[in-house]
Scaffold this motif. Structure first.
Motif, short mmCIF file in Angstrom:
data_model
loop_
_atom_site.label_atom_id
_atom_site.label_comp_id
_atom_site.label_asym_id
_atom_site.label_seq_id
_atom_site.Cartn_x
_atom_site.Cartn_y
_atom_site.Cartn_z
N GLY A 507 -2.20 -4.33 -6.09
CA GLY A 507 -3.35 -3.69 -6.70
C GLY A 507 -3.40 -3.91 -8.19
O GLY A 507 -4.48 -4.16 -8.77
N SER A 508 -2.25 -3.85 -8.85
CA SER A 508 -2.23 -4.03 -10.30
C SER A 508 -2.55 -5.47 -10.71
O SER A 508 -3.06 -5.71 -11.81
N LEU A 509 -2.27 -6.44 -9.82
CA LEU A 509 -2.63 -7.83 -10.12
C LEU A 509 -4.12 -7.97 -10.33
O LEU A 509 -4.58 -8.73 -11.21
N VAL A 510 -4.90 -7.27 -9.53
CA VAL A 510 -6.36 -7.37 -9.62
C VAL A 510 -6.86 -6.73 -10.90
O VAL A 510 -7.84 -7.19 -11.50
N LEU A 511 -6.18 -5.69 -11.36
CA LEU A 511 -6.65 -4.99 -12.56
C LEU A 511 -6.08 -5.59 -13.84
O LEU A 511 -6.82 -5.88 -14.78
N TRP A 512 -4.75 -5.77 -13.87
CA TRP A 512 -4.11 -6.10 -15.14
C TRP A 512 -3.35 -7.43 -15.13
O TRP A 512 -2.95 -7.91 -16.19
N GLY A 513 -3.08 -7.99 -13.97
CA GLY A 513 -2.35 -9.25 -13.93
C GLY A 513 -0.87 -9.07 -13.66
O GLY A 513 -0.39 -7.99 -13.31
N ARG A 514 -0.15 -10.15 -13.84
CA ARG A 514 1.27 -10.23 -13.48
C ARG A 514 2.15 -9.24 -14.23
O ARG A 514 3.14 -8.74 -13.70
N GLY A 515 1.80 -8.97 -15.47
CA GLY A 515 2.72 -8.28 -16.37
C GLY A 515 3.10 -6.87 -15.98
O GLY A 515 4.14 -6.36 -16.40
N THR A 516 2.28 -6.19 -15.17
CA THR A 516 2.61 -4.81 -14.82
C THR A 516 3.93 -4.73 -14.07
O THR A 516 4.75 -3.86 -14.33
N PHE A 517 4.13 -5.65 -13.13
CA PHE A 517 5.41 -5.67 -12.45
C PHE A 517 6.47 -6.34 -13.31
O PHE A 517 7.55 -5.77 -13.54
N CYS A 518 6.21 -7.54 -13.77
CA CYS A 518 7.23 -8.32 -14.46
C CYS A 518 7.71 -7.63 -15.74
O CYS A 518 8.87 -7.79 -16.13
N GLY A 519 6.83 -6.91 -16.40
CA GLY A 519 7.19 -6.29 -17.66
C GLY A 519 7.67 -4.86 -17.56
O GLY A 519 8.24 -4.32 -18.50
N TRP A 520 7.43 -4.21 -16.40
CA TRP A 520 7.76 -2.78 -16.30
C TRP A 520 8.60 -2.42 -15.08
O TRP A 520 9.45 -1.54 -15.17
N LEU A 521 8.37 -3.04 -13.94
CA LEU A 521 8.96 -2.56 -12.69
C LEU A 521 9.94 -3.53 -12.05
O LEU A 521 10.47 -3.24 -10.97
N CYS A 522 10.18 -4.66 -12.67
CA CYS A 522 11.17 -5.60 -12.15
C CYS A 522 12.55 -5.24 -12.70
O CYS A 522 12.78 -5.32 -13.92
N PRO A 523 13.50 -4.83 -11.88
CA PRO A 523 14.81 -4.42 -12.39
C PRO A 523 15.54 -5.51 -13.17
O PRO A 523 16.13 -5.22 -14.22
N PHE A 524 15.51 -6.76 -12.68
CA PHE A 524 16.22 -7.80 -13.42
C PHE A 524 15.51 -8.10 -14.74
O PHE A 524 16.16 -8.35 -15.75
N GLY A 525 14.18 -8.08 -14.73
CA GLY A 525 13.45 -8.27 -15.98
C GLY A 525 13.76 -7.16 -16.97
O GLY A 525 13.95 -7.41 -18.17
N ALA A 526 13.82 -5.92 -16.47
CA ALA A 526 14.15 -4.79 -17.35
C ALA A 526 15.58 -4.92 -17.86
O ALA A 526 15.85 -4.59 -19.03
N MET A 527 16.48 -5.39 -17.03
CA MET A 527 17.87 -5.57 -17.45
C MET A 527 17.95 -6.57 -18.60
O MET A 527 18.68 -6.36 -19.59
N GLN A 528 17.19 -7.66 -18.52
CA GLN A 528 17.19 -8.64 -19.61
C GLN A 528 16.70 -8.03 -20.91
O GLN A 528 17.28 -8.24 -21.98
N GLU A 529 15.63 -7.25 -20.81
CA GLU A 529 15.07 -6.67 -22.02
C GLU A 529 16.02 -5.65 -22.65
O GLU A 529 16.16 -5.58 -23.88
N LEU A 530 16.69 -4.85 -21.82
CA LEU A 530 17.64 -3.87 -22.34
C LEU A 530 18.84 -4.56 -22.99
O LEU A 530 19.34 -4.12 -24.03
N ILE A 531 19.31 -5.66 -22.38
CA ILE A 531 20.44 -6.39 -22.96
C ILE A 531 20.05 -7.00 -24.31
O ILE A 531 20.83 -7.01 -25.26
#
Length: 709
Positions: A507-531
């Motif tokens: 649903g978020s892809l239709v509204l906002w694009g890829r970044g909602t998951f990749c930037g907020w809800l992907c655990p490995f992506g979040a781990m990279q940002e925290l590191i």
């Protein structure tokens, strides 16, 4: 947008065409592959593999007993009866050996494509998991509990210990074992009726004093009599019409049959004290059938004579319903001083226990069958049997009827994962307002970074390690396999947190694009940002990737995506190994508890992130590539821009660590991870250069969207 190119649509069209061709070409159904010789490896001497059944793909496993061969088990492959797709999109294949009484003799894994066990936990935990079924009964509704559930008090007869980090896979395996076993049980063992899962109990408060004559008149106690003449008629043509001496109207068998858990029957027959003791021993949901033989104990056709073994399943007396035999075992209750009602004849008797799991419904007609057995021949004797039955029909208003299983097997996973589902729903409910009403939090340059870091920490700890909801390209590969081969997508239902998260992401892809998951809800992506944030004190300088090289590397993830899906569609065994390009299984699902090459790869990507910010996400992630392609359906260019963005202001472009802002100020949404730094800047009059200049000249400017390419 200058310097920003869309991935080649021609390659995507070619992939879709290839998948379509494979879908049309692949119509074969999967089936077991073991032949008699293959089975013999699993059942060595003294066991013998018999001839395959003419109707069902089942092999009898024989064992020599007292000079003859008896069926030790029925062996079959689960994929022949229950091809339930696993989390990899293909069904596991299990070798199941089911004893004639419905007990699992053995369960072994022949093949599987479960991602968490392939080069992850390894197959050994899965092998140990299926060994738990040995000794359990297919008549019971077996559930997958938490790890060490049995040690924590769960019933060892109805529960198998689950495997941490493999919840969805073990539930699929469990469903495959039970569904295939019940299918064989219906066809070969005479149980597994449609009533399994139905709970029927007699109404405890419904009692009426009745004598034996009244019970017989109502049909609540039934009598089965077999005369010598009736037996001779049944054995006509076998040469065994005559058996012993006596008149034709002599009674060979005389049985009284009654369902004791109905108070108006059991209490009147046993007396109050004995009835209450029986009900305490019987337990809720179970049933007790009394069979009393009125003939003398030494009569040749008395099924409850001296040869009857207390506590066993009777050989000659059985309870049936709907054409199937119901498992009924003698309760071995005390016979002396039973307090049987006055008027019941003396004789041998038994109380047969029927467990709730057998699917017996006493509110619909059921039958008691007595087998009369005769032998002919002296050297190689042959046993001939004939059945004599009496049907019992009790009023439905004597019982409560309810479903003991609320829905199909996957519903248990949803009930068990309810806390995780609530947590994910709460995170989504918190995130959406932040993205929609940007001025409330995103525009606050002091509070928003704290909120974002805290949210990412929860994503790693809860979504990743707690709920085990790390989305993966493996799911897309499973969908391809299911679409081309099994046409069954039910495997998605066994992992509720991931399925709910997938629904939100789509649903978020239709509204906002890829970044909602990749930037907020992907655990490995979040781990990279925290590191990267924790590494700030190290003052590591990010490597500036040259623009031409950067654009080439960004296309690599699409190549990886196409390669993975094409290999999956082609059925290549290398597809699962290729999926290891994702470090999600190593870092999140298995918590780095893996062999060193996989751990080194995952850790290497995290270290790379300190120099090339989220380099894996930008250049290699096949899931990110798939989401970026789907995100092109986005209907909103929702990140605010000004006409001054890019000309002359380049602040947002310089600050964007993802390189998702072009020189002309436009947002490259497929490459945007929604860190929201540019949104914070554009709303901050102290940072946004156009606002700073306008304030100096006493002008007011308003952000406006600039279309993205």
């Amino acid at each position: 947008m200058s310097g920003v190119q869309r991935p080649g649509l021609a390659a995507l069209r070619r992939l879709v065409l290839a998948l379509s061709c494979l879908f049309l070409a692949d119509s074969a159904t999967q089936a077991g592959e073991l032949d008699r010789a293959g089975l013999a490896r699993y059942f060595p001497p003294p066991l013998v593999v018999g001839e395959k059944d003419d109707i069902l793909p089942v092999w009898p496993i024989l064992k020599q007993q007292a000079g003859s061969y008896e069926v030790f088990a029925y062996a079959f492959e689960s994929i022949d009866f229950a091809p339930i797709p696993g989390f990899g999109g293909t069904p596991p294949d299990l070798l199941v050996a089911l004893a004639p009484d419905g007990t699992f003799r053995d369960v072994k894994v022949l093949s599987h494509r479960e991602p968490v066990f392939l080069e992850g936990l390894g197959s050994e935990p899965l092998f140990a998991f299926v060994e738990q079924y040995v000794g359990l009964s297919a008549r019971q509704p077996i559930r997958v509990g938490r790890p060490n559930a049995r040690a924590s008090g769960a019933s060892p007869q109805t529960t198998v210990d689950g495997i941490a980090m493999a919840t969805a896979s073990t539930r699929t395996i469990n469903q495959s074992v039970l569904a295939s076993a019940l299918a064989v049980a219906r066809g070969k063992l005479g149980f597994g009726a449609a009533n399994v899962g139905l709970r029927v109990e007699a109404k405890a408060d419904l009692y009426e004093p009745l004598g034996l004559d009244a019970l017989l008149a109502r049909g609540w106690v039934r009598r089965l009599t077999v005369t010598r003449q009736e037996a001779a008629r049944a054995f006509r043509g076998t040469g065994l019409e005559e058996a012993g001496e006596g008149a034709q109207d002599d009674i060979l068998a005389d049985l009284y049959v009654a369902l004791l858990d109905v108070p108006s029957i059991g209490r009147n027959l046993l007396g109050p004290a004995r009835f209450e003791a029986l009900m305490r021993e019987l337990g809720p949901g179970n049933h007790a059938v009394m069979v009393l033989s009125a003939g003398p104990s030494d009569a040749p056709e008395n099924p409850l004579g001296e040869s009857f073994v207390l506590g066993s399943v009777p050989e000659r007396v059985s309870v049936g319903q709907g054409g199937l035999v119901v498992n009924a075992r003698d309760m071995a209750v005390e016979r002396r001083g039973a307090g049987l009602a006055e008027g019941l004849p003396a004789g041998d008797w038994t109380i047969l226990r029927i467990d709730a799991a057998a699917g017996f419904d006493p509110s619909v007609p059921w039958m008691l069958t007595d087998k009369i057995v005769r032998e002919r021949g002296q050297i190689l004797s042959e046993k001939i049997t004939r059945d004599f039955s009496v049907e019992t029909t009790l009023p439905g208003n004597l019982f409560h009827r309810e479903s003991a299983q609320d829905g199909p097997d996957w519903t248990e996973a949803w009930r068990a994962r309810l806390p995780a589902l609530v947590g994910i729903a709460g995170m989504v409910a918190l995130l959406v307002p932040v993205l929609v009403w940007q001025r409330r939090l995103v525009a606050d340059a002091r509070r928003f970074p704290v909120f974002r870091l805290a949210f990412l920490a929860v994503t790693v700890a809860f979504v990743g390690y707690g709920a085990q909801a790390q989305l993966s390209i493996v799911t897309l590969m499973g969908l391809v396999r299911a679409a081309l081969r099994t046409h069954d997508f039910a495997f998605l239902l066994y992992d509720p947190p991931s399925l709910v998260l997938w629904a939100f992401v789509l649903g978020s892809l239709v509204l906002w694009g890829r970044g909602t998951f990749c930037g907020w809800l992907c655990p490995f992506g979040a781990m990279q940002e925290l590191i990267a944030w924790l590494g700030c004190p190290l003052r590591i300088q990010l490597v500036v990737v040259p623009p031409a090289l950067d654009q080439a590397l960004r296309k690599a993830k699409y190549v990886v995506l196409v390669g993975l899906l094409a290999a999956t569609a082609a059925g290549s065994p290398a597809a699962d190994a290729m999926a290891e390009v994702e470090p999600f299984k190593t870092a999140i699902t298995l918590s780095f508890l893996r062999s060193w090459p996989f751990v080194a790869y995952a850790v290497g990507l995290l270290v790379l992130n300190l120099f090339v910010y989220k380099g894996f996400c930008r250049y290699l992630c096949p899931l990110g590539a798939g989401l970026a392609l789907a995100g092109r359906l986005r209907i909103l260019d929702w990140i605010p821009r000004r006409s001054e963005c890019g000309t002359p202001c380049q602040l947002c472009k310089v600050r964007c660590r993802y390189g998702a802002i072009a020189a002309d100020g436009r947002i490259d949404y497929p490459e945007c991870f929604q860190c929201m730094d540019c949104v914070t800047i554009i709303h901050d009059p102290g940072q946004c250069v156009p606002q700073v200049v306008a304030r100096r000249h006493a002008k007011r400017i308003v952000p406006r969207p600039v279309p993205a390419r």
